[in-house]
Write a protein that holds these residues in place. Structure first.
Motif, PDB file in Angstrom:
ATOM      1  N   GLU A 174     -13.688  25.323  37.779  1.00 19.58           N
ATOM      2  CA  GLU A 174     -14.952  25.263  38.525  1.00 19.58           C
ATOM      3  C   GLU A 174     -15.782  26.523  38.293  1.00 19.58           C
ATOM      4  OE1 GLU A 174     -13.815  26.847  42.992  1.00 19.58           O
ATOM      5  OE2 GLU A 174     -13.495  24.707  42.580  1.00 19.58           O
ATOM      6  N   CYS A 175     -15.124  27.661  38.080  1.00 17.11           N
ATOM      7  CA  CYS A 175     -15.854  28.902  37.773  1.00 17.11           C
ATOM      8  C   CYS A 175     -16.467  28.833  36.373  1.00 17.11           C
ATOM      9  CB  CYS A 175     -14.926  30.106  37.889  1.00 17.11           C
ATOM     10  SG  CYS A 175     -14.371  30.459  39.577  1.00 17.11           S
ATOM     11  N   LEU A 176     -15.758  28.194  35.442  1.00 14.38           N
ATOM     12  CA  LEU A 176     -16.286  28.016  34.095  1.00 14.38           C
ATOM     13  C   LEU A 176     -17.529  27.131  34.129  1.00 14.38           C
ATOM     14  CD1 LEU A 176     -16.029  28.395  31.030  1.00 14.38           C
ATOM     15  CD2 LEU A 176     -14.484  26.435  30.988  1.00 14.38           C
ATOM     16  N   TYR A 177     -17.477  26.036  34.918  1.00 15.43           N
ATOM     17  CA  TYR A 177     -18.641  25.158  35.050  1.00 15.43           C
ATOM     18  C   TYR A 177     -19.818  25.912  35.673  1.00 15.43           C
ATOM     19  CZ  TYR A 177     -15.665  21.129  33.989  1.00 15.43           C
ATOM     20  OH  TYR A 177     -14.826  20.233  33.381  1.00 15.43           O
ATOM     21  N   GLU A 178     -19.521  26.775  36.637  1.00 12.91           N
ATOM     22  CA  GLU A 178     -20.577  27.561  37.274  1.00 12.91           C
ATOM     23  C   GLU A 178     -21.222  28.513  36.272  1.00 12.91           C
ATOM     24  OE1 GLU A 178     -22.943  28.770  40.583  1.00 12.91           O
ATOM     25  OE2 GLU A 178     -21.592  27.048  40.280  1.00 12.91           O
ATOM     26  N   MET A 179     -20.415  29.116  35.395  1.00 17.77           N
ATOM     27  CA  MET A 179     -20.953  29.982  34.350  1.00 17.77           C
ATOM     28  C   MET A 179     -21.885  29.204  33.419  1.00 17.77           C
ATOM     29  SD  MET A 179     -17.639  32.256  33.182  1.00 17.77           S
ATOM     30  CE  MET A 179     -18.404  32.449  31.565  1.00 17.77           C
ATOM     31  N   ARG A 180     -21.432  28.029  32.999  1.00 19.79           N
ATOM     32  CA  ARG A 180     -22.243  27.230  32.079  1.00 19.79           C
ATOM     33  C   ARG A 180     -23.549  26.797  32.722  1.00 19.79           C
ATOM     34  NH1 ARG A 180     -17.420  23.462  29.390  1.00 19.79           N
ATOM     35  NH2 ARG A 180     -16.483  25.146  28.143  1.00 19.79           N
ATOM     36  N   ALA A 181     -23.505  26.522  34.036  1.00 18.78           N
ATOM     37  CA  ALA A 181     -24.727  26.135  34.744  1.00 18.78           C
ATOM     38  C   ALA A 181     -25.751  27.258  34.736  1.00 18.78           C
ATOM     39  CB  ALA A 181     -24.390  25.736  36.182  1.00 18.78           C
ATOM     40  N   HIS A 182     -25.272  28.505  34.585  1.00 15.08           N
ATOM     41  CA  HIS A 182     -26.159  29.665  34.522  1.00 15.08           C
ATOM     42  C   HIS A 182     -26.296  30.189  33.091  1.00 15.08           C
ATOM     43  CE1 HIS A 182     -25.232  29.582  38.860  1.00 15.08           C
ATOM     44  NE2 HIS A 182     -26.369  30.201  39.008  1.00 15.08           N
ATOM     45  N   GLN A 183     -26.012  29.306  32.119  1.00 10.40           N
ATOM     46  CA  GLN A 183     -26.192  29.630  30.702  1.00 10.40           C
ATOM     47  C   GLN A 183     -25.344  30.825  30.253  1.00 10.40           C
ATOM     48  OE1 GLN A 183     -28.199  27.487  28.777  1.00 10.40           O
ATOM     49  NE2 GLN A 183     -28.108  26.387  30.721  1.00 10.40           N
ATOM     50  N   GLN A 184     -24.140  30.934  30.813  1.00 13.95           N
ATOM     51  CA  GLN A 184     -23.210  31.966  30.397  1.00 13.95           C
ATOM     52  C   GLN A 184     -22.062  31.296  29.636  1.00 13.95           C
ATOM     53  OE1 GLN A 184     -23.681  35.283  30.860  1.00 13.95           O
ATOM     54  NE2 GLN A 184     -25.653  34.779  31.796  1.00 13.95           N
ATOM     55  N   PHE A 185     -21.945  31.602  28.336  1.00 15.39           N
ATOM     56  CA  PHE A 185     -20.975  30.907  27.495  1.00 15.39           C
ATOM     57  C   PHE A 185     -19.941  31.850  26.877  1.00 15.39           C
ATOM     58  CE2 PHE A 185     -24.937  28.437  27.384  1.00 15.39           C
ATOM     59  CZ  PHE A 185     -24.477  27.203  27.832  1.00 15.39           C
ATOM     60  N   SER A 186     -19.863  33.078  27.363  1.00 10.36           N
ATOM     61  CA  SER A 186     -18.908  34.042  26.824  1.00 10.36           C
ATOM     62  C   SER A 186     -17.800  34.307  27.827  1.00 10.36           C
ATOM     63  CB  SER A 186     -19.613  35.367  26.489  1.00 10.36           C
ATOM     64  OG  SER A 186     -20.595  35.171  25.494  1.00 10.36           O
ATOM     65  N   CYS A 187     -16.613  34.590  27.313  1.00 11.59           N
ATOM     66  CA  CYS A 187     -15.487  34.935  28.174  1.00 11.59           C
ATOM     67  C   CYS A 187     -15.830  36.195  28.968  1.00 11.59           C
ATOM     68  CB  CYS A 187     -14.245  35.175  27.318  1.00 11.59           C
ATOM     69  SG  CYS A 187     -12.844  35.869  28.244  1.00 11.59           S
ATOM     70  N   PRO A 188     -15.665  36.189  30.272  1.00  9.29           N
ATOM     71  CA  PRO A 188     -15.985  37.378  31.072  1.00  9.29           C
ATOM     72  C   PRO A 188     -15.073  38.564  30.784  1.00  9.29           C
ATOM     73  CG  PRO A 188     -15.825  35.396  32.456  1.00  9.29           C
ATOM     74  CD  PRO A 188     -15.261  35.043  31.114  1.00  9.29           C
ATOM     75  N   VAL A 189     -13.934  38.308  30.134  1.00 12.74           N
ATOM     76  CA  VAL A 189     -12.977  39.377  29.862  1.00 12.74           C
ATOM     77  C   VAL A 189     -13.251  40.055  28.526  1.00 12.74           C
ATOM     78  CG1 VAL A 189     -10.534  39.960  29.573  1.00 12.74           C
ATOM     79  CG2 VAL A 189     -11.217  38.212  31.240  1.00 12.74           C
ATOM     80  N   CYS A 190     -13.347  39.258  27.453  1.00 14.87           N
ATOM     81  CA  CYS A 190     -13.471  39.838  26.108  1.00 14.87           C
ATOM     82  C   CYS A 190     -14.808  39.558  25.445  1.00 14.87           C
ATOM     83  CB  CYS A 190     -12.339  39.330  25.213  1.00 14.87           C
ATOM     84  SG  CYS A 190     -12.429  37.554  24.842  1.00 14.87           S
ATOM     85  N   LEU A 191     -15.670  38.744  26.059  1.00 16.80           N
ATOM     86  CA  LEU A 191     -17.009  38.406  25.579  1.00 16.80           C
ATOM     87  C   LEU A 191     -17.025  37.464  24.377  1.00 16.80           C
ATOM     88  CD1 LEU A 191     -18.882  41.832  25.917  1.00 16.80           C
ATOM     89  CD2 LEU A 191     -18.763  39.939  27.544  1.00 16.80           C
ATOM     90  N   ARG A 192     -15.861  36.968  23.946  1.00 16.96           N
ATOM     91  CA  ARG A 192     -15.877  35.975  22.878  1.00 16.96           C
ATOM     92  C   ARG A 192     -16.439  34.653  23.404  1.00 16.96           C
ATOM     93  NH1 ARG A 192      -9.999  36.686  19.801  1.00 16.96           N
ATOM     94  NH2 ARG A 192     -10.305  38.849  19.146  1.00 16.96           N
ATOM     95  N   SER A 193     -16.942  33.835  22.491  1.00 16.09           N
ATOM     96  CA  SER A 193     -17.475  32.537  22.896  1.00 16.09           C
ATOM     97  C   SER A 193     -16.385  31.730  23.581  1.00 16.09           C
ATOM     98  CB  SER A 193     -18.009  31.777  21.678  1.00 16.09           C
ATOM     99  OG  SER A 193     -19.115  32.463  21.109  1.00 16.09           O
ATOM    100  N   ALA A 194     -16.726  31.153  24.735  1.00 17.31           N
ATOM    101  CA  ALA A 194     -15.734  30.452  25.536  1.00 17.31           C
ATOM    102  C   ALA A 194     -15.460  29.044  25.039  1.00 17.31           C
ATOM    103  CB  ALA A 194     -16.186  30.403  26.997  1.00 17.31           C
ATOM    104  N   CYS A 195     -16.299  28.528  24.150  1.00 17.68           N
ATOM    105  CA  CYS A 195     -16.135  27.168  23.642  1.00 17.68           C
ATOM    106  C   CYS A 195     -16.756  27.092  22.255  1.00 17.68           C
ATOM    107  CB  CYS A 195     -16.788  26.152  24.590  1.00 17.68           C
ATOM    108  SG  CYS A 195     -18.536  26.470  24.908  1.00 17.68           S
ATOM    109  N   ASN A 196     -16.692  25.922  21.634  1.00 21.66           N
ATOM    110  CA  ASN A 196     -17.297  25.708  20.318  1.00 21.66           C
ATOM    111  C   ASN A 196     -18.811  25.759  20.449  1.00 21.66           C
ATOM    112  OD1 ASN A 196     -18.195  24.845  17.826  1.00 21.66           O
ATOM    113  ND2 ASN A 196     -16.717  23.186  17.646  1.00 21.66           N
TER     114      ASN A 196
END
Length: 265
Positions: A174-196
């Protein structure tokens, strides 16, 4: 409630079960350890009095049918009622909703849901993954043994669904969905892309190509660091985004200069 309904009608907001627990830490009675933790580890409680109840510390349960307090066991010692159709003596855990396909993982040391046949335990990550991820997940030491990087809830024994990102870090779904809803697509830990992100990168290619920079900026070069592959590159400046020449990712950030220059005199 109908007095003849039986213990299966009892429980709390977290579990349907036929017993309550006596918390050894404070001596109070709760529906389950999550009920205890929500009451005793909340912001309304003085910071000096906050505490949580580990599952393995539970020693006494109270039958919801006859109110007999007793040692942890599946059937009531007084009236014989089943306190939980699923019972784990290792976790001191009861649940009547066996549709969850609960199972105890010795590697994790706790009970999980979803059926033992559908999961395997990764010794390096220290947690269970679905069998579909057995050969494809990226191993990260103690992947689940930390707080969610968004809401800060401890992930290892969280009751919420958890997602494994491409980098191997974990986060509440649910936190990942919340990030995507705010146009955030990077891992909060390492900043790598969280998906394809290949489709997004193609759209950015088109936007950059359709937005040529003014002549004064066409020869301007900047150093960038790619969050996905870790390579530092010198690329042409653009107001929209900077593409990594190595992996074609736009998940980059501008740096001060060539890192190799630090060793040159």
């Amino acid at each position: 409630m109908d007095g003849d309904a039986g213990p299966e009608q009892h429980g709390c907001v977290h579990y349907r079960r036929g017993c309550k627990i006596r918390a050894p830490c404070c001596g109070e009675v709760f529906g389950c350890r999550h009920c205890h933790n929500e009451a005793k580890d909340s912001l309304e409680v003085s910071v000096h009095d906050r505490h949580v109840l580990p599952r393995h510390d539970i020693k006494l349960v109270i039958c919801s049918l006859c109110n007999k307090e007793q040692d942890v066991q599946q059937d009531c010692a007084n009236c014989g009622a089943c306190l939980g159709k699923y019972f784990c003596a290792k976790c001191n855990f009861f649940d009547d909703d066996v549709s969850k396909n609960q199972f105890h993982c010795d590697g994790c040391g706790i009970c999980r849901t979803g059926g033992a046949e559908n999961f395997y335990h990764c010794g390096r990550c220290g947690c269970c993954y679905t069998t579909t991820l057995k050969d494809s997940h990226r191993c990260v030491d103690g992947a689940m043994h930390h707080n969610c990087p968004v809401c800060m809830e401890y992930l290892f024994d969280s009751m919420k669904a958890i997602s494994v990102l491409h980098c191997g870090h974990t986060i509440h779904l649910e936190c990942l969905y919340e990030m995507r809803a705010h146009q955030q697509f990077s891992c909060p830990v390492c900043l790598r892309s969280a998906c394809n992100m290949s489709d997004i990168w193609q759209k950015l290619d088109q936007q950059v190509a359709a937005s040529p920079m003014p002549a004064i900026y066409q020869k301007k070069m900047v150093w960038i660091l790619c969050n996905d592959c870790g390579v530092t590159s010198n690329v042409q400046f653009h107001i929209l985004a900077h593409k990594c020449p190595g992996c074609s990712s736009y998940n980059t950030r501008q740096t001060r200069g060539d890192p190799a220059a630090c060793s040159r005199v």
